[in-house]
Design a protein around this motif. Structure first.
Motif, PDB file in Angstrom:
ATOM      1  N   ILE A 134     -10.065  -4.159  30.565  1.00  0.00           N
ATOM      2  CA  ILE A 134     -10.418  -2.701  31.599  1.00  0.00           C
ATOM      3  C   ILE A 134      -9.712  -1.421  30.752  1.00  0.00           C
ATOM      4  CG2 ILE A 134     -10.188  -1.148  33.360  1.00  0.00           C
ATOM      5  CD1 ILE A 134      -9.959  -3.892  35.010  1.00  0.00           C
ATOM      6  N   LEU A 135      -8.519  -1.574  30.749  1.00  0.00           N
ATOM      7  CA  LEU A 135      -7.712  -0.156  28.998  1.00  0.00           C
ATOM      8  C   LEU A 135      -9.252   0.129  28.446  1.00  0.00           C
ATOM      9  CD1 LEU A 135      -5.184   1.339  28.455  1.00  0.00           C
ATOM     10  CD2 LEU A 135      -4.997  -0.633  26.699  1.00  0.00           C
ATOM     11  N   ASN A 136      -9.620  -0.584  27.308  1.00  0.00           N
ATOM     12  CA  ASN A 136     -10.287  -0.685  26.620  1.00  0.00           C
ATOM     13  C   ASN A 136     -11.082  -0.579  26.339  1.00  0.00           C
ATOM     14  OD1 ASN A 136     -12.015  -2.249  23.964  1.00  0.00           O
ATOM     15  ND2 ASN A 136     -12.995  -2.983  24.688  1.00  0.00           N
ATOM     16  N   THR A 137     -11.991  -0.809  27.894  1.00  0.00           N
ATOM     17  CA  THR A 137     -13.021   0.250  28.570  1.00  0.00           C
ATOM     18  C   THR A 137     -13.036   1.645  28.884  1.00  0.00           C
ATOM     19  OG1 THR A 137     -14.580  -2.292  29.577  1.00  0.00           O
ATOM     20  CG2 THR A 137     -15.235   0.428  30.479  1.00  0.00           C
ATOM     21  N   ILE A 138     -11.882   2.254  29.094  1.00  0.00           N
ATOM     22  CA  ILE A 138     -11.213   3.557  30.081  1.00  0.00           C
ATOM     23  C   ILE A 138     -11.815   4.627  29.264  1.00  0.00           C
ATOM     24  CG2 ILE A 138      -9.060   2.974  30.189  1.00  0.00           C
ATOM     25  CD1 ILE A 138      -9.631   4.827  33.412  1.00  0.00           C
ATOM     26  N   LYS A 139     -10.779   3.295  28.009  1.00  0.00           N
ATOM     27  CA  LYS A 139     -10.195   4.203  27.005  1.00  0.00           C
ATOM     28  C   LYS A 139     -11.757   5.092  26.292  1.00  0.00           C
ATOM     29  CE  LYS A 139      -7.897   1.628  24.353  1.00  0.00           C
ATOM     30  NZ  LYS A 139      -6.642   0.884  23.323  1.00  0.00           N
ATOM     31  N   LYS A 140     -12.269   4.485  26.098  1.00  0.00           N
ATOM     32  CA  LYS A 140     -13.723   5.033  25.942  1.00  0.00           C
ATOM     33  C   LYS A 140     -14.743   5.770  26.492  1.00  0.00           C
ATOM     34  CE  LYS A 140     -15.302   0.424  23.755  1.00  0.00           C
ATOM     35  NZ  LYS A 140     -15.781  -1.193  23.854  1.00  0.00           N
ATOM     36  N   GLU A 141     -14.362   5.784  27.868  1.00  0.00           N
ATOM     37  CA  GLU A 141     -15.378   6.289  29.056  1.00  0.00           C
ATOM     38  C   GLU A 141     -14.173   7.243  29.400  1.00  0.00           C
ATOM     39  OE1 GLU A 141     -17.201   3.955  31.718  1.00  0.00           O
ATOM     40  OE2 GLU A 141     -17.981   2.445  30.368  1.00  0.00           O
ATOM     41  N   CYS A 142     -13.524   7.319  28.832  1.00  0.00           N
ATOM     42  CA  CYS A 142     -11.978   8.718  29.399  1.00  0.00           C
ATOM     43  C   CYS A 142     -11.422   9.019  28.092  1.00  0.00           C
ATOM     44  CB  CYS A 142     -11.379   8.538  30.456  1.00  0.00           C
ATOM     45  SG  CYS A 142     -12.568   7.950  31.815  1.00  0.00           S
ATOM     46  N   PRO A 143     -13.325  10.010  26.904  1.00  0.00           N
ATOM     47  CA  PRO A 143     -12.333   9.978  25.592  1.00  0.00           C
ATOM     48  C   PRO A 143     -10.332  10.520  26.291  1.00  0.00           C
ATOM     49  CG  PRO A 143     -14.273  10.498  25.928  1.00  0.00           C
ATOM     50  CD  PRO A 143     -13.846  10.107  26.922  1.00  0.00           C
ATOM     51  N   ASN A 144     -10.171  11.247  27.072  1.00  0.00           N
ATOM     52  CA  ASN A 144      -8.952  12.233  26.867  1.00  0.00           C
ATOM     53  C   ASN A 144      -7.753  11.589  27.975  1.00  0.00           C
ATOM     54  OD1 ASN A 144      -9.821  14.290  25.598  1.00  0.00           O
ATOM     55  ND2 ASN A 144     -10.557  14.851  27.686  1.00  0.00           N
ATOM     56  N   PHE A 145      -8.112  10.011  27.772  1.00  0.00           N
ATOM     57  CA  PHE A 145      -7.133   9.367  28.687  1.00  0.00           C
ATOM     58  C   PHE A 145      -6.288   9.577  27.972  1.00  0.00           C
ATOM     59  CE2 PHE A 145      -5.582   4.735  28.932  1.00  0.00           C
ATOM     60  CZ  PHE A 145      -4.789   4.680  30.458  1.00  0.00           C
ATOM     61  N   TYR A 146      -5.173   9.207  27.071  1.00  0.00           N
ATOM     62  CA  TYR A 146      -3.699   9.518  26.586  1.00  0.00           C
ATOM     63  C   TYR A 146      -3.796  10.586  26.944  1.00  0.00           C
ATOM     64  CZ  TYR A 146      -3.150   5.092  25.388  1.00  0.00           C
ATOM     65  OH  TYR A 146      -3.765   2.635  26.039  1.00  0.00           O
ATOM     66  N   SER A 147      -4.299  12.015  26.667  1.00  0.00           N
ATOM     67  CA  SER A 147      -4.018  13.122  27.015  1.00  0.00           C
ATOM     68  C   SER A 147      -3.368  13.495  28.175  1.00  0.00           C
ATOM     69  CB  SER A 147      -4.618  14.211  25.779  1.00  0.00           C
ATOM     70  OG  SER A 147      -5.913  14.188  26.806  1.00  0.00           O
ATOM     71  N   ASP A 148      -4.339  13.297  28.678  1.00  0.00           N
ATOM     72  CA  ASP A 148      -4.512  12.886  30.461  1.00  0.00           C
ATOM     73  C   ASP A 148      -2.579  12.745  30.730  1.00  0.00           C
ATOM     74  OD1 ASP A 148      -6.331  14.358  31.426  1.00  0.00           O
ATOM     75  OD2 ASP A 148      -7.775  12.964  31.460  1.00  0.00           O
ATOM     76  N   ILE A 149      -2.661  11.476  30.056  1.00  0.00           N
ATOM     77  CA  ILE A 149      -1.513  10.749  31.035  1.00  0.00           C
ATOM     78  C   ILE A 149       0.172  11.787  30.124  1.00  0.00           C
ATOM     79  CG2 ILE A 149       0.003   8.536  30.645  1.00  0.00           C
ATOM     80  CD1 ILE A 149      -2.598   6.923  30.500  1.00  0.00           C
ATOM     81  N   GLU A 150      -0.488  12.400  28.738  1.00  0.00           N
ATOM     82  CA  GLU A 150       0.299  13.274  28.497  1.00  0.00           C
ATOM     83  C   GLU A 150       0.618  14.670  29.012  1.00  0.00           C
ATOM     84  OE1 GLU A 150       0.234  13.159  24.323  1.00  0.00           O
ATOM     85  OE2 GLU A 150       1.738  14.727  24.047  1.00  0.00           O
ATOM     86  N   ASN A 151      -0.118  14.564  30.175  1.00  0.00           N
ATOM     87  CA  ASN A 151      -0.169  15.755  30.848  1.00  0.00           C
ATOM     88  C   ASN A 151      -0.284  15.775  32.278  1.00  0.00           C
ATOM     89  OD1 ASN A 151      -0.332  17.910  28.957  1.00  0.00           O
ATOM     90  ND2 ASN A 151      -2.650  17.282  28.776  1.00  0.00           N
ATOM     91  N   ALA A 152       0.226  14.529  32.720  1.00  0.00           N
ATOM     92  CA  ALA A 152       0.621  13.671  34.201  1.00  0.00           C
ATOM     93  C   ALA A 152      -0.499  14.023  34.923  1.00  0.00           C
ATOM     94  CB  ALA A 152       2.306  14.411  34.926  1.00  0.00           C
ATOM     95  N   ASN A 153      -1.510  13.675  34.349  1.00  0.00           N
ATOM     96  CA  ASN A 153      -3.023  14.264  34.666  1.00  0.00           C
ATOM     97  C   ASN A 153      -3.739  12.990  35.207  1.00  0.00           C
ATOM     98  OD1 ASN A 153      -5.613  15.228  35.825  1.00  0.00           O
ATOM     99  ND2 ASN A 153      -6.054  16.524  34.136  1.00  0.00           N
ATOM    100  N   PHE A 154      -3.295  12.536  36.528  1.00  0.00           N
ATOM    101  CA  PHE A 154      -4.133  11.201  36.762  1.00  0.00           C
ATOM    102  C   PHE A 154      -5.758  11.528  37.225  1.00  0.00           C
ATOM    103  CE2 PHE A 154       0.095  11.089  35.941  1.00  0.00           C
ATOM    104  CZ  PHE A 154       0.439   9.795  35.032  1.00  0.00           C
ATOM    105  N   ASP A 155      -6.817  12.310  37.650  1.00  0.00           N
ATOM    106  CA  ASP A 155      -7.363  13.014  38.313  1.00  0.00           C
ATOM    107  C   ASP A 155      -8.644  11.722  37.977  1.00  0.00           C
ATOM    108  OD1 ASP A 155      -5.799  14.016  39.877  1.00  0.00           O
ATOM    109  OD2 ASP A 155      -6.943  16.145  39.462  1.00  0.00           O
TER     110      ASP A 155
END
Ligand code: ZN
Length: 510
Positions: A439-460
């Motif tokens: 699932i991680l492999n897919t979400i990283k492709k479909e949410c390109p900001n995956f890690y920057s969102d986490i870095e900003n504590a934005n889990f929306d």
């Protein structure tokens, strides 16, 4: 004319089925609340007597699920003619109830009630055995549980391996034939990676956790973290138990627990994130499934993927702690002031073979599961006997992890699962890791900001993606269909192997 009559009888059956499905779901809701109460609230002395009351209610629930009425309705609603008239959701409800009905209806209700009483007792004897470090206290009950399961797989039926019948209760469609190669690959790669890690000169500064962390401060941090992650505190609770768990009562009442240990700040921290992953899943199931058999996760493995995803892929990532580490330092200035973020990140990702499964790191965890999987398979086949489990356990620990438990309490008696008869359950945990990496492999492709969102504590965005692709569906899809729909391919071990390889190569400078 005949067609119209048929339609009407199908329509009548659909209405009756929906009522019965709802009634059973409400029974489940009530017994779930009672289970939660036994584990969280009830005084110790009252539990034994009350477990009989729970046994009686669960028997009534079981009788409804295998009732003549259910049998008749299912036979009407599983015909090809009926299929043309049922919507997707009703079909899935029928599938779920039929699956259970077919498996169970040949189990006599007195046998089921006996088992409910036995497992309640076994839970007590397991607790005592563990406390006194004496396997013989639990052994007779476990023998009965294994014996029961040997009978049950014959009743359920299986094509190739008796264990398939047990696996199917937790992961519909999964077989030993499918699982063995997944585990074989994961085992081979994990042991190889573990050896390279152990040879690495770099050692994360894990001693930073050998300090006291005030329980009050831990509670404060956990309560701060939970809602940010996406757990709705108005539709759930956080309590304390020795063994943390998540218990849905309904979609808007999902209860999770954690445990606080002054000398182990990681236990509550990652335990809470883990259970939050389960809880958020349940809270985000579409409300149209309330009061139906679909009002829960797709399977135990998929459920576990959601907790592992949040705990490990998110909660043990570097990006996560870029945001949260300064907050954690604020809570524990004297313990963490001198510890850099990088050191903290590496320390929470230490790999170290250890006795206790629930405290194991991401890499060695799966090896703990494989030990249990192999033991359960062999018990069921009659290749080994319950009385020999302590020594078999210790041998396997040595073989896989290179360590031997000093006591049975930290060995074969450590897990609650066998006491409630949950044979076939353990593989779900590693399946969870396998699904989560895919699932991680897919979400990283479909949410390109995956890690920057986490870095900003934005889990929306992340929670929205999980809701849209996984959570909202509840049990509508089978696990295999769901993972195919979400990731475009069947479950395979490559993603977890790659994820572990990448993560630990960097941490251990391999
Ligand atoms: Zn879990």
């Amino acid at each position: 004319m005949e067609h119209k009559v048929l339609n009407q009888s199908i329509q009548t059956a659909v209405e009756a089925f929906k009522k019965l499905d709802e009634k059973i779901t409400l029974f489940t809701s009530a017994t779930s609340l009672l289970d939660w109460d036994q584990k969280v609230m009830a005084p110790k002395k009252g539990r034994k007597a009350f477990s009989k009351a729970i046994g009686v209610l669960k028997t009534e629930e079981f009788k409804l699920m295998v009732s003549e009425e259910m049998g008749e309705l299912l036979s009407i609603l599983s015909t090809p003619e009926a299929a043309d008239h049922l919507d997707e959701v009703t079909k899935a409800r029928v599938r779920e109830r039929k699956d259970f009905y077919d498996r169970s209806n040949s189990i006599p209700s007195d046998m089921f009630q006996e088992y409910a009483v036995l497992t309640a007792q076994a839970n007590e004897s397991w607790e005592e055995a563990r406390e006194k470090n004496d396997f013989s206290i639990f052994c007779p009950d476990l023998e009965k549980i294994v014996e029961f399961n040997r009978k049950v797989v014959e009743i359920y039926g299986y094509e190739k391996h008796p264990y398939d019948a047990l696996l199917n209760q937790y992961e519909p469609g999964l077989t030993v034939e499918k699982l063995d190669p997944l585990f074989a690959k994961l085992r081979e790669k994990s042991i190889d990676l573990l050896q390279r890690i152990q040879q690495s000169a770099y050692k994360p500064p894990v001693e930073i956790f050998e300090q006291s962390f005030s329980v009050d401060k831990q509670k404060e941090f956990n309560r701060y973290l939970l809602p940010i992650l996406g757990f709705d505190m108005e539709a759930g609770r956080l309590d304390e138990t020795v063994h943390p768990f998540a218990q849905p009562i309904n979609i808007n009442d999902v209860r999770i627990t954690t445990r606080y240990i002054e000398k182990n700040v990681r236990a509550a921290l990652f335990g809470t994130i883990h259970e939050a992953g389960h809880g958020i899943y349940e809270q985000n199931i579409d409300e149209q499934f309330e009061g139906t058999a679909l009002q829960t996760g797709a399977s135990y493995g998929i459920h576990e993927s959601q907790s592992r995803f949040l705990e490990n892929m998110v909660g043990r990532s570097e990006e996560f702690w870029k945001y949260f580490y300064p907050k954690l330092q604020e809570h524990f200035p004297s313990q963490l002031e001198q510890v850099s973020e990088e050191d903290f990140y590496r320390a929470i990702n230490t790999v170290q073979p250890s006795m206790i499964r629930v405290e194991a790191d991401e890499l060695t965890y799966n090896l703990h599961i494989m030990i249990r999987y192999e033991i359960e398979k062999a018990l069921l086949e009659g290749e080994i006997e319950v009385k020999d489990l302590p020594s078999i356990w210790n041998q396997k620990m040595e073989e896989y992890l290179g360590i031997t438990p000093a006591t049975d309490s930290e060995g074969v008696l450590q897990d609650v699962h066998w006491s409630f008869g949950g044979l076939g359950y353990f593989p779900s945990y590693s399946l969870g890791n396998l699904y989560a990496a895919q699932i991680l492999n897919t979400i990283k492709k479909e949410c390109p900001n995956f890690y920057s969102d986490i870095e900003n504590a934005n889990f929306d965005n992340i929670q929205e993606w999980l809701k849209t692709n996984i959570h909202q569906y509840g049990k509508l899809y089978t696990p295999n269909d769901l993972i195919l729909k979400v990731t475009g391919e069947e479950l395979n071990a490559n993603y977890l192997v790659e994820y572990l390889e990448q993560k630990y190569s960097r941490i251990y400078q391999l």
